[in-house]
Design an enzyme around this catalytic site. Structure first.
Site, PDB file in Angstrom:
ATOM      1  N   ARG A  49       0.778  -1.245   0.000  1.00 18.37           N
ATOM      2  CA  ARG A  49       0.000   0.000   0.000  1.00 18.37           C
ATOM      3  C   ARG A  49       0.805   1.288   0.000  1.00 18.37           C
ATOM      4  O   ARG A  49       0.232   2.370  -0.119  1.00 18.37           O
ATOM      5  CB  ARG A  49      -0.986   0.060   1.183  1.00 18.37           C
ATOM      6  CG  ARG A  49      -2.031  -1.006   1.171  1.00 18.37           C
ATOM      7  CD  ARG A  49      -3.210  -0.636   2.047  1.00 18.37           C
ATOM      8  NE  ARG A  49      -2.857  -0.544   3.452  1.00 18.37           N
ATOM      9  CZ  ARG A  49      -3.739  -0.227   4.410  1.00 18.37           C
ATOM     10  NH1 ARG A  49      -4.983   0.028   4.095  1.00 18.37           N
ATOM     11  NH2 ARG A  49      -3.362  -0.183   5.674  1.00 18.37           N
ATOM     12  N   ASP A  50       2.115   1.220   0.129  1.00 16.95           N
ATOM     13  CA  ASP A  50       2.896   2.467   0.117  1.00 16.95           C
ATOM     14  C   ASP A  50       4.226   2.278  -0.604  1.00 16.95           C
ATOM     15  O   ASP A  50       5.270   2.736  -0.138  1.00 16.95           O
ATOM     16  CB  ASP A  50       3.118   2.964   1.544  1.00 16.95           C
ATOM     17  CG  ASP A  50       3.493   4.453   1.590  1.00 16.95           C
ATOM     18  OD1 ASP A  50       3.200   5.172   0.613  1.00 16.95           O
ATOM     19  OD2 ASP A  50       4.078   4.886   2.595  1.00 16.95           O
ATOM     20  N   LEU A  51       4.174   1.600  -1.750  1.00 15.02           N
ATOM     21  CA  LEU A  51       5.390   1.436  -2.545  1.00 15.02           C
ATOM     22  C   LEU A  51       5.742   2.770  -3.198  1.00 15.02           C
ATOM     23  O   LEU A  51       4.904   3.397  -3.843  1.00 15.02           O
ATOM     24  CB  LEU A  51       5.186   0.371  -3.625  1.00 15.02           C
ATOM     25  CG  LEU A  51       5.083  -1.075  -3.141  1.00 15.02           C
ATOM     26  CD1 LEU A  51       4.689  -1.990  -4.291  1.00 15.02           C
ATOM     27  CD2 LEU A  51       6.399  -1.545  -2.513  1.00 15.02           C
ATOM     28  N   THR A  92       0.795   7.066   0.069  1.00 14.08           N
ATOM     29  CA  THR A  92       1.305   8.337  -0.435  1.00 14.08           C
ATOM     30  C   THR A  92       0.516   8.699  -1.682  1.00 14.08           C
ATOM     31  O   THR A  92       0.537   7.957  -2.673  1.00 14.08           O
ATOM     32  CB  THR A  92       2.810   8.222  -0.744  1.00 14.08           C
ATOM     33  OG1 THR A  92       3.485   7.815   0.454  1.00 14.08           O
ATOM     34  CG2 THR A  92       3.374   9.547  -1.238  1.00 14.08           C
TER      35      THR A  92
END
Length: 200
Positions: A49-51, A92
């Site tokens: 979910r936040d790569l 992000t």
């Protein structure tokens, strides 16, 4: 935990010279390692979910590591509560897929969308924040700078699929890994041919 002293992928992208002839092959090697990590996570039914480049690190001997697992969630929820928990625009914003931003349900495909954006950044040098601001939203909608199609005629086709608005149209991590392996083989053959030509 391993101390990754070689910096982040964000630094690699920002410091790489615009006309570096090795950029494409280096980018391919880096992305292959990231995709293997994502493939493993997805095989365990986890979504990162936040790569993003700042969460991808270089460990010992330049090996790529995925960091910041604070937002990881299960891809399989047994209850509506579980689904709601992962639908609060977590992550992000500039790397979020459309469904992660706007919908109440999403799955592993959100990580694939982020990987598509990362691959674009690995290949295409945006020298200023202003330049990135101008083209980033277009890239998110699958519209690339004209020269990108010319310079990266093979890679852009995969990136387009990874950035599909419809999650079901995105390849999964295993499919991406297989395509990158083909690119790597073909790149190796091309480099070998060039070396032979130089020795003639």
């Amino acid at each position: 935990m391993e101390l990754c002293e070689m910096g982040t992928l964000r630094t690699w992208i920002d410091e790489r010279p615009e006309h570096d002839t090795q950029r494409s092959s280096d980018a391919l090697g880096i992305l292959q390692q990231v995709v293997e990590g994502v493939k493993y996570m997805h095989s365990k039914n986890l979504i990162h979910r936040d790569l993003k480049p700042v969460n991808i690190l270089f460990g010992g001997e330049g090996r790529v590591k995925i960091g910041d697992f604070g937002l990881v969630t299960s891809a399989e929820c047994d209850s509506d509560e579980g689904l709601l928990e992962r639908t609060k625009r977590t992550g992000t914003r500039i790397y979020m897929s459309p469904e992660q931003m706007n919908q109440r349900k999403y799955d592993k495909e959100v990580d694939v969308f982020a990987l598509g954006l990362i691959y674009f950044e690995l290949l295409w040098n945006m020298t200023t924040k202003n330049e990135k601001a101008k083209i980033w939203n277009d890239v998110r909608r699958n519209t690339f700078p004209p020269q990108f199609y010319v310079k990266h005629s093979v890679e852009h086709k995969l990136i387009e699929r990874m950035l599909s608005e419809e999650p079901r149209n995105r390849p999964d991590a295993s499919m991406i890994a297989a395509e990158l392996a083909k690119y790597s083989t073909n790149l190796g053959k091309c480099q070998h041919t060039l070396q032979e030509m130089k020795t003639i």
